[in-house]
Design an enzyme around this catalytic site. Structure first.
Site, PDB file in Angstrom:
ATOM      1  N   TYR A 145       0.837  -1.212   0.000  1.00 34.35           N
ATOM      2  CA  TYR A 145       0.000   0.000   0.000  1.00 34.35           C
ATOM      3  C   TYR A 145       0.871   1.261   0.000  1.00 34.35           C
ATOM      4  O   TYR A 145       0.727   2.132  -0.849  1.00 34.35           O
ATOM      5  CB  TYR A 145      -0.896  -0.030   1.225  1.00 34.35           C
ATOM      6  CG  TYR A 145      -1.881   1.120   1.338  1.00 34.35           C
ATOM      7  CD1 TYR A 145      -2.942   1.250   0.438  1.00 34.35           C
ATOM      8  CD2 TYR A 145      -1.771   2.057   2.359  1.00 34.35           C
ATOM      9  CE1 TYR A 145      -3.860   2.296   0.564  1.00 34.35           C
ATOM     10  CE2 TYR A 145      -2.685   3.098   2.488  1.00 34.35           C
ATOM     11  CZ  TYR A 145      -3.733   3.209   1.591  1.00 34.35           C
ATOM     12  OH  TYR A 145      -4.640   4.245   1.718  1.00 34.35           O
ATOM     13  N   ARG A 186     -10.731  -1.718   9.888  1.00 34.24           N
ATOM     14  CA  ARG A 186     -10.205  -0.466  10.419  1.00 34.24           C
ATOM     15  C   ARG A 186     -10.763  -0.228  11.818  1.00 34.24           C
ATOM     16  O   ARG A 186     -11.799  -0.765  12.195  1.00 34.24           O
ATOM     17  CB  ARG A 186     -10.512   0.691   9.457  1.00 34.24           C
ATOM     18  CG  ARG A 186      -9.635   0.604   8.228  1.00 34.24           C
ATOM     19  CD  ARG A 186      -9.801   1.745   7.265  1.00 34.24           C
ATOM     20  NE  ARG A 186     -10.887   1.531   6.323  1.00 34.24           N
ATOM     21  CZ  ARG A 186     -11.053   2.230   5.211  1.00 34.24           C
ATOM     22  NH1 ARG A 186     -10.197   3.186   4.893  1.00 34.24           N
ATOM     23  NH2 ARG A 186     -12.071   1.994   4.394  1.00 34.24           N
ATOM     24  N   VAL A 187     -10.081   0.615  12.562  1.00 36.88           N
ATOM     25  CA  VAL A 187     -10.355   0.650  13.999  1.00 36.88           C
ATOM     26  C   VAL A 187     -11.719   1.251  14.326  1.00 36.88           C
ATOM     27  O   VAL A 187     -12.389   0.770  15.253  1.00 36.88           O
ATOM     28  CB  VAL A 187      -9.191   1.341  14.756  1.00 36.88           C
ATOM     29  CG1 VAL A 187      -9.120   2.827  14.459  1.00 36.88           C
ATOM     30  CG2 VAL A 187      -9.285   1.077  16.237  1.00 36.88           C
ATOM     31  N   ARG A 211      -3.673   8.141  16.666  1.00 31.99           N
ATOM     32  CA  ARG A 211      -4.199   8.488  15.351  1.00 31.99           C
ATOM     33  C   ARG A 211      -5.019   9.768  15.515  1.00 31.99           C
ATOM     34  O   ARG A 211      -5.348  10.173  16.622  1.00 31.99           O
ATOM     35  CB  ARG A 211      -5.116   7.373  14.791  1.00 31.99           C
ATOM     36  CG  ARG A 211      -4.434   6.039  14.449  1.00 31.99           C
ATOM     37  CD  ARG A 211      -3.485   6.156  13.289  1.00 31.99           C
ATOM     38  NE  ARG A 211      -2.966   4.856  12.865  1.00 31.99           N
ATOM     39  CZ  ARG A 211      -1.897   4.250  13.419  1.00 31.99           C
ATOM     40  NH1 ARG A 211      -1.253   4.810  14.429  1.00 31.99           N
ATOM     41  NH2 ARG A 211      -1.480   3.081  12.966  1.00 31.99           N
ATOM     42  N   ASP A 272       3.301  -0.970  12.238  1.00 35.60           N
ATOM     43  CA  ASP A 272       2.108  -0.164  12.554  1.00 35.60           C
ATOM     44  C   ASP A 272       2.589   1.190  13.104  1.00 35.60           C
ATOM     45  O   ASP A 272       3.325   1.228  14.097  1.00 35.60           O
ATOM     46  CB  ASP A 272       1.297  -0.912  13.615  1.00 35.60           C
ATOM     47  CG  ASP A 272      -0.118  -0.387  13.794  1.00 35.60           C
ATOM     48  OD1 ASP A 272      -1.053  -1.188  13.652  1.00 35.60           O
ATOM     49  OD2 ASP A 272      -0.280   0.797  14.113  1.00 35.60           O
ATOM     50  N   GLN A 275       2.606   6.779  15.969  1.00 35.17           N
ATOM     51  CA  GLN A 275       1.972   8.085  16.155  1.00 35.17           C
ATOM     52  C   GLN A 275       1.630   8.668  14.791  1.00 35.17           C
ATOM     53  O   GLN A 275       2.327   8.433  13.810  1.00 35.17           O
ATOM     54  CB  GLN A 275       2.893   9.028  16.921  1.00 35.17           C
ATOM     55  CG  GLN A 275       4.271   9.142  16.308  1.00 35.17           C
ATOM     56  CD  GLN A 275       5.199  10.057  17.083  1.00 35.17           C
ATOM     57  OE1 GLN A 275       4.829  10.611  18.091  1.00 35.17           O
ATOM     58  NE2 GLN A 275       6.408  10.218  16.577  1.00 35.17           N
TER      59      GLN A 275
HETATM   60  P1  NAD Z   1     -12.692   1.839   0.004  1.00 33.62           P
HETATM   61  O1  NAD Z   1     -12.042   0.516  -0.028  1.00 33.62           O
HETATM   62  O2  NAD Z   1     -14.027   1.947   0.676  1.00 33.62           O
HETATM   63  O3  NAD Z   1     -12.837   2.450  -1.449  1.00 33.62           O
HETATM   64  C1  NAD Z   1     -11.967   2.155  -2.505  1.00 33.62           C
HETATM   65  C2  NAD Z   1     -12.794   1.794  -3.726  1.00 33.62           C
HETATM   66  O4  NAD Z   1     -11.906   1.521  -4.814  1.00 33.62           O
HETATM   67  C3  NAD Z   1     -13.633   0.530  -3.513  1.00 33.62           C
HETATM   68  O5  NAD Z   1     -14.981   0.778  -3.882  1.00 33.62           O
HETATM   69  C4  NAD Z   1     -12.981  -0.493  -4.456  1.00 33.62           C
HETATM   70  O6  NAD Z   1     -13.887  -1.461  -4.937  1.00 33.62           O
HETATM   71  C5  NAD Z   1     -12.412   0.402  -5.535  1.00 33.62           C
HETATM   72  N1  NAD Z   1     -11.318  -0.222  -6.283  1.00 33.62           N
HETATM   73  C6  NAD Z   1     -10.207  -0.821  -5.783  1.00 33.62           C
HETATM   74  N2  NAD Z   1      -9.432  -1.281  -6.788  1.00 33.62           N
HETATM   75  C7  NAD Z   1     -10.076  -0.960  -7.944  1.00 33.62           C
HETATM   76  C8  NAD Z   1      -9.777  -1.160  -9.323  1.00 33.62           C
HETATM   77  N3  NAD Z   1      -8.670  -1.801  -9.732  1.00 33.62           N
HETATM   78  N4  NAD Z   1     -10.653  -0.684 -10.247  1.00 33.62           N
HETATM   79  C9  NAD Z   1     -11.785  -0.040  -9.858  1.00 33.62           C
HETATM   80  N5  NAD Z   1     -12.122   0.177  -8.569  1.00 33.62           N
HETATM   81  C10 NAD Z   1     -11.269  -0.278  -7.632  1.00 33.62           C
HETATM   82  O7  NAD Z   1     -11.660   2.855   0.711  1.00 33.62           O
HETATM   83  P2  NAD Z   1     -11.834   4.377   1.151  1.00 33.62           P
HETATM   84  O8  NAD Z   1     -11.584   4.452   2.598  1.00 33.62           O
HETATM   85  O9  NAD Z   1     -13.072   4.953   0.578  1.00 33.62           O
HETATM   86  O10 NAD Z   1     -10.566   5.028   0.444  1.00 33.62           O
HETATM   87  C11 NAD Z   1     -10.680   5.728  -0.785  1.00 33.62           C
HETATM   88  C12 NAD Z   1      -9.323   6.250  -1.191  1.00 33.62           C
HETATM   89  O11 NAD Z   1      -8.820   7.138  -0.193  1.00 33.62           O
HETATM   90  C13 NAD Z   1      -8.271   5.143  -1.359  1.00 33.62           C
HETATM   91  O12 NAD Z   1      -7.464   5.436  -2.459  1.00 33.62           O
HETATM   92  C14 NAD Z   1      -7.474   5.224  -0.078  1.00 33.62           C
HETATM   93  O13 NAD Z   1      -6.158   4.775  -0.260  1.00 33.62           O
HETATM   94  C15 NAD Z   1      -7.548   6.704   0.245  1.00 33.62           C
HETATM   95  N6  NAD Z   1      -7.396   6.943   1.676  1.00 33.62           N
HETATM   96  C16 NAD Z   1      -8.395   6.644   2.551  1.00 33.62           C
HETATM   97  C17 NAD Z   1      -8.201   6.844   3.919  1.00 33.62           C
HETATM   98  C18 NAD Z   1      -9.279   6.571   4.936  1.00 33.62           C
HETATM   99  O14 NAD Z   1      -9.016   6.721   6.136  1.00 33.62           O
HETATM  100  N7  NAD Z   1     -10.474   6.176   4.581  1.00 33.62           N
HETATM  101  C19 NAD Z   1      -6.981   7.354   4.378  1.00 33.62           C
HETATM  102  C20 NAD Z   1      -5.978   7.609   3.448  1.00 33.62           C
HETATM  103  C21 NAD Z   1      -6.201   7.420   2.100  1.00 33.62           C
HETATM  104  N1  UDP Z   2      -6.366  -1.299  15.677  1.00 33.32           N
HETATM  105  C1  UDP Z   2      -6.750  -1.837  16.902  1.00 33.32           C
HETATM  106  N2  UDP Z   2      -7.802  -2.689  16.933  1.00 33.32           N
HETATM  107  C2  UDP Z   2      -8.520  -3.031  15.814  1.00 33.32           C
HETATM  108  C3  UDP Z   2      -8.132  -2.447  14.568  1.00 33.32           C
HETATM  109  C4  UDP Z   2      -7.043  -1.591  14.548  1.00 33.32           C
HETATM  110  O1  UDP Z   2      -6.134  -1.556  17.949  1.00 33.32           O
HETATM  111  O2  UDP Z   2      -9.479  -3.805  15.921  1.00 33.32           O
HETATM  112  C5  UDP Z   2      -5.242  -0.331  15.657  1.00 33.32           C
HETATM  113  C6  UDP Z   2      -4.187  -0.565  14.575  1.00 33.32           C
HETATM  114  O3  UDP Z   2      -3.211  -1.489  15.016  1.00 33.32           O
HETATM  115  C7  UDP Z   2      -3.621   0.826  14.415  1.00 33.32           C
HETATM  116  C8  UDP Z   2      -4.841   1.747  14.655  1.00 33.32           C
HETATM  117  O4  UDP Z   2      -5.794   0.944  15.356  1.00 33.32           O
HETATM  118  O5  UDP Z   2      -2.664   1.094  15.404  1.00 33.32           O
HETATM  119  C9  UDP Z   2      -5.498   2.269  13.386  1.00 33.32           C
HETATM  120  O6  UDP Z   2      -5.710   1.156  12.533  1.00 33.32           O
HETATM  121  P1  UDP Z   2      -6.524   1.232  11.170  1.00 33.32           P
HETATM  122  O7  UDP Z   2      -6.512  -0.145  10.610  1.00 33.32           O
HETATM  123  O8  UDP Z   2      -7.850   1.878  11.385  1.00 33.32           O
HETATM  124  O9  UDP Z   2      -5.723   2.239  10.237  1.00 33.32           O
HETATM  125  P2  UDP Z   2      -4.186   2.626  10.060  1.00 33.32           P
HETATM  126  O10 UDP Z   2      -4.092   3.980  10.635  1.00 33.32           O
HETATM  127  O11 UDP Z   2      -3.300   1.658  10.787  1.00 33.32           O
HETATM  128  O12 UDP Z   2      -3.998   2.580   8.599  1.00 33.32           O
END
Ligand code: NAD
Ligand code: UDP
Length: 312
Positions: A145, A186-187, A211, A272, A275
């Site tokens: 990732y 996710r947490v 976080r 992981d 901070q």
């Molecule tokens: P999500 O998994 O809910 O959404 C991602 C979407 O992309 C899904 O619907 C999935 O089916 C689609 N997808 C994956 N591979 C694909 C492909 N090859 N072709 C077409 N569609 C595809 O995740 P999210 O939390 O909504 O995240 C959206 C974006 O934001 C991601 O790029 C993620 O890396 C980024 N992001 C999210 C967070 C967060 O906390 N939610 C944090 C940092 C970055």
């Molecule tokens: N985590 C946790 N319990 C859970 C899921 C996640 O303690 O059931 C912790 C994980 O190890 C990390 C933080 O929560 O330290 C945030 O995790 P998440 O998967 O939401 O996202 P990240 O910030 O690691 O991408």
């Protein structure tokens, strides 16, 4: 204005689609439902300005005609998802991003890319500013990732230089809200589901890792501000209110009104981050954006969503 949302059936993508339709855009959502939700893809079925295309963006995109923006949000995003889909994650960050760039160039669009705080890895500088280069293990469990996202930033920046394309890079920090999958690992989904069922909170490590959690409406507002007022350099988008995982569990228990013990169930996963907090000075000054919704406020609709999801 036509907007194309790659990953439009995902958590953030589906909220973005809602905002774009509300402001009057014609929206094409593209998603292969790898980690997204079919109900999100079908939410706007029949809407005159909405089209859904079931397509893997690692294959060239079959869309023609002009567009204002290509939003590239397609990628597995939860550590659990990318651990089970490492090659798909690397593919979508590389080939998928290349196809997104080609689409933006062909349609005359600006490309806005969803990058991540994971480009900073397990950060040695705190809080994280955009000029910090990060601390990523290229062969660790999160590498598929982190390195895909870092590669995508390099690809987009190079493409913009070579082809003069207009681009935006959003470095998104932990975002939560309704429409996350209860099983995505996710947490926030984990803790809210556990509290609603009256189960113990499963803390990884001792729970002192930190976080900073941003509500999805704030994040989507940030993406749109970045599009309007940003430039080609990365911008952190997230909530700077930092807390430990133990504090998150306590707040969740208070908002839900129940929940079990806060219990360490396994060691901290390898690499992981210990901070994480965004320095959002650049977003504040360049975009005039900052989050408005605090955790307790954002957890309320999130809890309501998971209550319905889990049938509780
Ligand atoms: P999500 O998994 O809910 O959404 C991602 C979407 O992309 C899904 O619907 C999935 O089916 C689609 N997808 C994956 N591979 C694909 C492909 N090859 N072709 C077409 N569609 C595809 O995740 P999210 O939390 O909504 O995240 C959206 C974006 O934001 C991601 O790029 C993620 O890396 C980024 N992001 C999210 C967070 C967060 O906390 N939610 C944090 C940092 C970055
Ligand atoms: N985590 C946790 N319990 C859970 C899921 C996640 O303690 O059931 C912790 C994980 O190890 C990390 C933080 O929560 O330290 C945030 O995790 P998440 O998967 O939401 O996202 P990240 O910030 O690691 O991408």
């Amino acid at each position: 204005m036509r907007s194309i949302v790659l990953g439009g059936a995902g958590f953030i993508g589906s909220h973005l689609v809602d905002r774009l339709l509300e402001r009057g855009d014609e929206v094409v959502a593209v998603d292969n439902l790898l980690t997204g939700r079919r109900d999100s893809a079908e939410r706007h079925r029949g809407h005159p300005r909405f089209t859904f295309l079931d397509h893997d963006i690692c294959e060239p995109l079959p869309l023609q005609g002009p567009a204002g923006t290509v939003f590239n949000l397609a990628s597995p995003a939860s550590p659990l998802d990318y651990a089970r889909l490492p090659l798909e994650t690397l593919d979508v960050g590389s080939r998928g991003t290349r196809n997104a760039l080609e689409l933006a160039r062909r349609t005359g669009a600006t490309l806005l890319h969803a990058s991540t705080s994971e480009v900073y890895g397990d950060p040695l500088e705190h809080p994280q500013r955009e000029d910090y280069f990060g601390n990523v293990n290229p062969v660790g469990p999160r590498a598929c990732y982190d390195e895909a996202k870092r590669f995508a930033e390099a690809l987009i920046t190079s493409y913009a230089r070579v082809h003069g394309l207009s681009v935006r890079l959003a470095r998104i920090f932990n975002t939560y809200g309704p429409r996350m999958r209860s099983d995505d690992g996710r947490v926030v989904p984990a803790f809210v589901s556990q509290a609603l069922r009256g189960e113990d909170f499963t803390v990884f490590g001792d729970g002192t890792q930190t976080r900073s959690f941003c509500y999805v409406d704030d994040l989507v507002a940030g993406l749109l501000a970045l599009l309007e007022r940003g430039d080609a350099r990365p911008v952190n988008l997230g909530n700077p209110h930092e807390m430990t995982l133990i504090e998150l569990a306590e707040t969740t228990r208070r908002v839900v009104g129940k929940g079990g013990r806060i219990r360490s169930v396994r060691p901290l996963p390898e690499n992981d981050p210990k901070q994480r907090r965004p320095d959002i000075t650049r977003a504040r000054t360049l975009l005039g954006w900052e989050p408005k919704i605090d955790l307790e406020e954002g957890l309320k609709p999130t809890v309501a969503w998971f209550r319905r999801e889990l049938g509780l």
